[in-house]
Each structure stands twice: as C-alpha cells, then as structure tokens.
Design an enzyme around this catalytic site. Structure first.
Site, PDB file in Angstrom:
ATOM      1  N   SER A  61       1.255  -1.283  -0.194  1.00  0.00           N
ATOM      2  CA  SER A  61       0.193   0.045   0.384  1.00  0.00           C
ATOM      3  C   SER A  61       0.917   1.133  -0.457  1.00  0.00           C
ATOM      4  O   SER A  61       2.025   1.041   0.325  1.00  0.00           O
ATOM      5  CB  SER A  61      -0.383  -0.246   1.240  1.00  0.00           C
ATOM      6  OG  SER A  61      -0.272   0.215   2.148  1.00  0.00           O
ATOM      7  N   LYS A  62       0.409   2.303  -0.094  1.00  0.00           N
ATOM      8  CA  LYS A  62       0.891   3.770  -0.381  1.00  0.00           C
ATOM      9  C   LYS A  62       1.858   3.614   0.867  1.00  0.00           C
ATOM     10  O   LYS A  62       2.622   5.080   0.648  1.00  0.00           O
ATOM     11  CB  LYS A  62      -0.176   5.115  -0.933  1.00  0.00           C
ATOM     12  CG  LYS A  62      -0.325   4.605  -2.187  1.00  0.00           C
ATOM     13  CD  LYS A  62      -0.992   5.592  -3.187  1.00  0.00           C
ATOM     14  CE  LYS A  62      -0.665   5.505  -4.537  1.00  0.00           C
ATOM     15  NZ  LYS A  62      -1.598   7.169  -4.936  1.00  0.00           N
ATOM     16  N   ARG A  63       1.002   3.925   1.809  1.00  0.00           N
ATOM     17  CA  ARG A  63       1.635   3.964   3.154  1.00  0.00           C
ATOM     18  C   ARG A  63       2.820   3.511   3.143  1.00  0.00           C
ATOM     19  O   ARG A  63       3.863   4.495   3.562  1.00  0.00           O
ATOM     20  CB  ARG A  63       0.589   3.393   4.193  1.00  0.00           C
ATOM     21  CG  ARG A  63       0.957   4.109   5.766  1.00  0.00           C
ATOM     22  CD  ARG A  63      -0.454   3.105   6.449  1.00  0.00           C
ATOM     23  NE  ARG A  63      -0.567   1.859   7.055  1.00  0.00           N
ATOM     24  CZ  ARG A  63       0.251   1.818   7.913  1.00  0.00           C
ATOM     25  NH1 ARG A  63       0.854   2.504   8.955  1.00  0.00           N
ATOM     26  NH2 ARG A  63      -0.168   0.061   8.202  1.00  0.00           N
TER      27      ARG A  63
END
Ligand code: GLU
Length: 494
Positions: free
Chosen positions: A263-265
């Site tokens: 995920s982008k996180r």
C-alpha cells in the site's frame, strides 16, 4: 593459460529525486552496498534528476539522510578525481553523481549514435503519433512507432522541426542472463523505435542510464523487478555503442502481507520515518535484507558485518518479497536486546532530543537507572515514554486498581498506611532493592507478598503493569515514593 584480469566490482544505485527514499529503494541500496562490500567493490550513488519538473532538492536530501542513517556510504563522485591527495578520504565524502550535471556527456554520445546512423531525428507530432497508435489498436496490433522518420536520417523533413531522437531498434530477440532469474528473453520487435532523447540536451532515462553505466564502469546492475523491461532496451543500446554489458540482477517486488501490491502508506513514506518511529538503523538494515533474501541456515538476526559475510545475491528469491511489520518489530526488539545499557541510554537520549516531552528524559543518570530496570521490556525506542513515563509524571489511575485480589478498600488502606509508615522511617539517601527488602521483610511476612507489593506497586507507578515496586522506589527515591503512597491513600479515602 592466463585468464583476463577480473574487473573490479562496481555497482550503483540510481534513485530519482521525485519522491521519498522508500522501502524499495532502501532495499536496492542495501543489496548493492552489500555486494560491493563483500567483493571489495565500489558503490556509486547516482542521482537520476533528468526530469527537472519532477525532481526536487528535498527528495535528494532525503536520499542522503536515509543512506547515512542506514550506514550505506557511497564511495566516489565527480569530485573524486579533483581533490588532490584526498582520494582515500572518508567514504560518503564525495559526490554524488547527478545526471543534471552530465548533459555534455550525454550530448557527445547522442551525436555519436546519430552520426553512426543508429538513431535519427523524428519529426512526427503528437497528434500524428496518437492517430497512428489508435489505428494499430483498432487492428488489434500492439502500439509502436512505425519508423516513418527513419527515411530522413540526418536530412530535415520538409522544414518541420525535429520532435525527438529515436533509436533504430533492431527487430531481434534480446536474451540476457539474470543473476536471480536465469535466462530472460524479450522480443525487441515489440518495442518499435524508442525515443532516447527530446533533443541533444535532454536525454531520456534509458539512454542516460546506458551512458552512465558505461562511463562509470558499472559491472553489475542490481535493481527492482519493475525495471526488467528496460533491460533489453538498454542492452540494445549498449550493443549499438559496443559497450561491455553489465550483469543484471532484478530484485523481487515487495508485496503486502496479503500478497497484493504494497500500500501507498509504505511505498511513499521515507525511511526517515522508520528512525522517527523508534527503529534502530541496524535492525532496519537487517529487516530490509530479509525482503527477498534469506541465508541457507535459519539465522534471522544479522549485524551489517554478518550480512556482508553471508548475503548472496544468487540466493535472492524470484517471487514477491512479503513485507511484514510484525517481523520488523521483532527484529528491532532482538537488536535492542543485544545492546548494553549504556548503548540503549545513548540511543534514547538521541531519540528524545528535541522532542517536546524529551526534556525530563535528557538526564543521563536518571535515564541510566530506568534503562537498567526497563531494558527487558523495551522493544522500540518510541515505546519508552509509554513504558517509563510514570517515572516522571504519576499518571491518573482509578483507586480500584489498588485493590489486590479480593481485598477491600478498608484492608488495602490499612496495609498501605503501614507501607507509608515504613517508608517514612527510611533514610532519604540512596535506597535500593536490598535495603527496601530488609525494611519490608516483616510486613511482607505478616501480610503476604501480594497484599503489600501490589498496592505499593500501583501507588508508585499508577499502572497495572510495571516493574517491581522496590526497583521503582530505587529510582524515584524515598521522598517521591512516600508522596505517591500518600496520594494513593487519599484516593482510597475519597
Ligand atoms: N532511476 C531509477 C529509479 O529510481 C533507477 C534506474 C536504474 O536502477 O537503472 O527507479
């Protein structure tokens, strides 16, 4: 028979300063650095800032800071040759190379490839290319440039201005041996004539990389799998120039625990964030090393030195590497366990310096005492405040917490009053576990361990879970501890 002298291993990382230095870049950096260090090689940092609209200095700074924090120093830069007598200076003192400072070099090679007629100016405008692409797609064909402008070679096309420079891509199969994946084959006929530069001053990624890898004598290109489709393109250009081809190793993608794209996180956060979150740099390096690699035995905890000895690029897996945060927590806790109290104290002082609640922590002597008793519970520096904050400020707590097992408020109050009286008659100087044990021996014998120590522990810490009360009192001192017991008594009476 004498064999040719082995070329010195030279590897590079080539991050683009268009985003933060994230997990993937960090792992690529680490694997290259390890490979260089274990082969007495050279690790080069090359900032790929050819895209002026997306490159930013803040991202370049982030690259330096993260590499420094991880302890992955690079070995040379453009000023390497210029500094008289400093050729053996400290690593990380030179460079890095920046593509934006190398325009003249790319220009020279662009002129050469044009004059050798292996590349040509293309005059086609965007709209024409779009129309061509759409017509191919409509016929169910892969979109690629027709090679229309090959016919003009170095002659101008009816007064039109050149739009880009294209490489005459040969329609052949390109095969290379990947150190991780074995033989990889691509059909270059699908590429069409690639754009390699906007003009003589503005080369594009694939071209600049080929020139740089050659000029910098790169022997091994270790990079993410997301670049694998660029490799045949770069090889074709190396062949056109007659350059020696480096060996390639494409590292597996990093996937989330659900095997989906990370995920982008994680993808977009800087490694600096890991430092901020209280992870040790050595633990982070250890964790990164396990993203796609593991040794032959079951060892999972490594120092940088261990990794230099044991890492083997050929053992890197082909399939996606799973990113697991719990593993990072565990690796970090293991590395903290391996530190001595002095080292932990120094780390904590550094970690809390400049943080608003850090002031009271910054007393080295006090911190040392706390570390001595909290060390076993410490898994992450960022948890330290949560773990040991009660030494500095007694937290608010419910009086119910003071009651041991089936005790009542009345019996607890009576015992705590006795505890208070014991403390009050103690010398105010240094107290320690032994002097406290001696002092409370009778009371504990009379009332039982739990009935005395539980309310005392809650009174001095304000928490359901904390270290032994005598250890806490040893740090707080008699006066503060007596005050805290008084507060507990007040709570029980209220
Ligand atoms: N600049 C590329 C990137 O940031 C790296 C290219 C390479 O390693 O060849 O992904």
């Amino acid at each position: 028979m004498t064999s040719a002298p082995r070329r010195q291993v030279r590897v590079r990382i080539a991050p683009s300063p268009t985003g933060f230095f994230h997990l993937g870049t960090a792992r690529t950096a680490l694997f290259n650095w390890l490979f260089a260090r274990q082969n007495d090689g050279v690790f080069v940092l090359r900032i790929e800032d050819t895209d002026p609209t997306r490159s930013e200095k803040k991202y370049e700074k982030d690259i330096f800071q993260c590499l420094q924090w991880l302890g992955l120093s690079w070995d040379e830069g453009p000023d390497w040759e210029d500094r008289e007598g400093k050729k053996n200076g400290a690593k990380g003192e030179y460079g890095p190379y920046r593509q934006s400072e190398r325009t003249a070099i790319y220009k020279k090679y662009l002129e050469r490839i044009l004059s050798e007629k292996k590349a040509y100016y293309c005059y086609c405008e965007k709209e024409e290319l779009k129309a061509e692409e759409q017509s191919l797609l409509a016929q169910g064909l892969p979109p690629r440039y027709s090679g229309h402008c090959r016919q003009y070679e170095d002659k101008a096309s009816e007064g039109r201005s050149p739009q880009v420079i294209r490489f005459k891509t040969p329609e052949i199969k390109v095969e290379f041996k990947d150190m991780i994946r074995g033989t990889v084959t691509f059909d270059a006929a699908l590429f069409g004539d690639m754009v390699i530069a906007k003009n003589l001053e503005s080369p594009l990624y694939n071209f600049a990389v080929v020139v740089d890898d050659h000029e910098m004598n790169i022997t091994h290109v270790i990079r993410g799998e997301d670049h694998i489709a660029n490799t045949p393109k770069q090889i074709l250009m190396q062949r056109a120039f007659g350059f020696e081809e480096p060996l390639y190793a494409h590292l597996p993608l990093i996937l989330g625990p659900d095997r989906a794209k990370l995920s982008k996180r994680y993808v977009e956060t800087s490694l600096a964030d890991y430092e901020e979150r209280g992870f040790l740099s050595e633990a982070t390096v250890n964790f990164l090393a396990l993203l796609g690699w593991h040794p032959q035995d079951n060892q999972e905890i490594f120092t940088r030195e261990d990794l230099i000895k044991k890492f083997d690029v050929k053992r890197v897996q082909k399939g996606g590497a799973i990113f697991n945060e719990e593993k990072l927590d565990w690796v970090n806790a293991e590395h903290i366990k391996a530190l001595n109290e002095k080292e932990i104290t120094e780390h904590l002082l550094r970690f809390f310096a400049g943080k608003s609640f850090g002031k009271s922590f910054l007393k080295r002597d006090l911190l040392k005492k706390i570390v001595h008793i909290e060390k076993g519970r410490l898994k992450n520096f960022a948890d330290f405040f949560e773990l040991a904050g009660f030494f500095f400020d007694l937290p608010e707590y419910d009086s119910q917490l003071l009651l041991w097992d089936k005790e009542t408020r009345v019996s607890t109050e009576r015992i705590l009053q006795e505890v208070h009286n014991h403390l009050e008659t103690m010398e105010h100087g240094e107290v320690n576990r032994e002097s406290l044990e001696a002092k409370f021996q009778d009371l504990i014998l009379k009332e039982g361990k739990g009935r005395v120590l539980w309310p005392l522990r809650v009174a001095v810490s304000g928490r359901a879970a904390s270290p032994d009360p005598f250890d806490i009192i040893g740090v707080l001192g008699i006066e503060e501890s007596t005050d805290r017991v008084r507060i507990a008594l007040k709570k029980l009476k209220a």
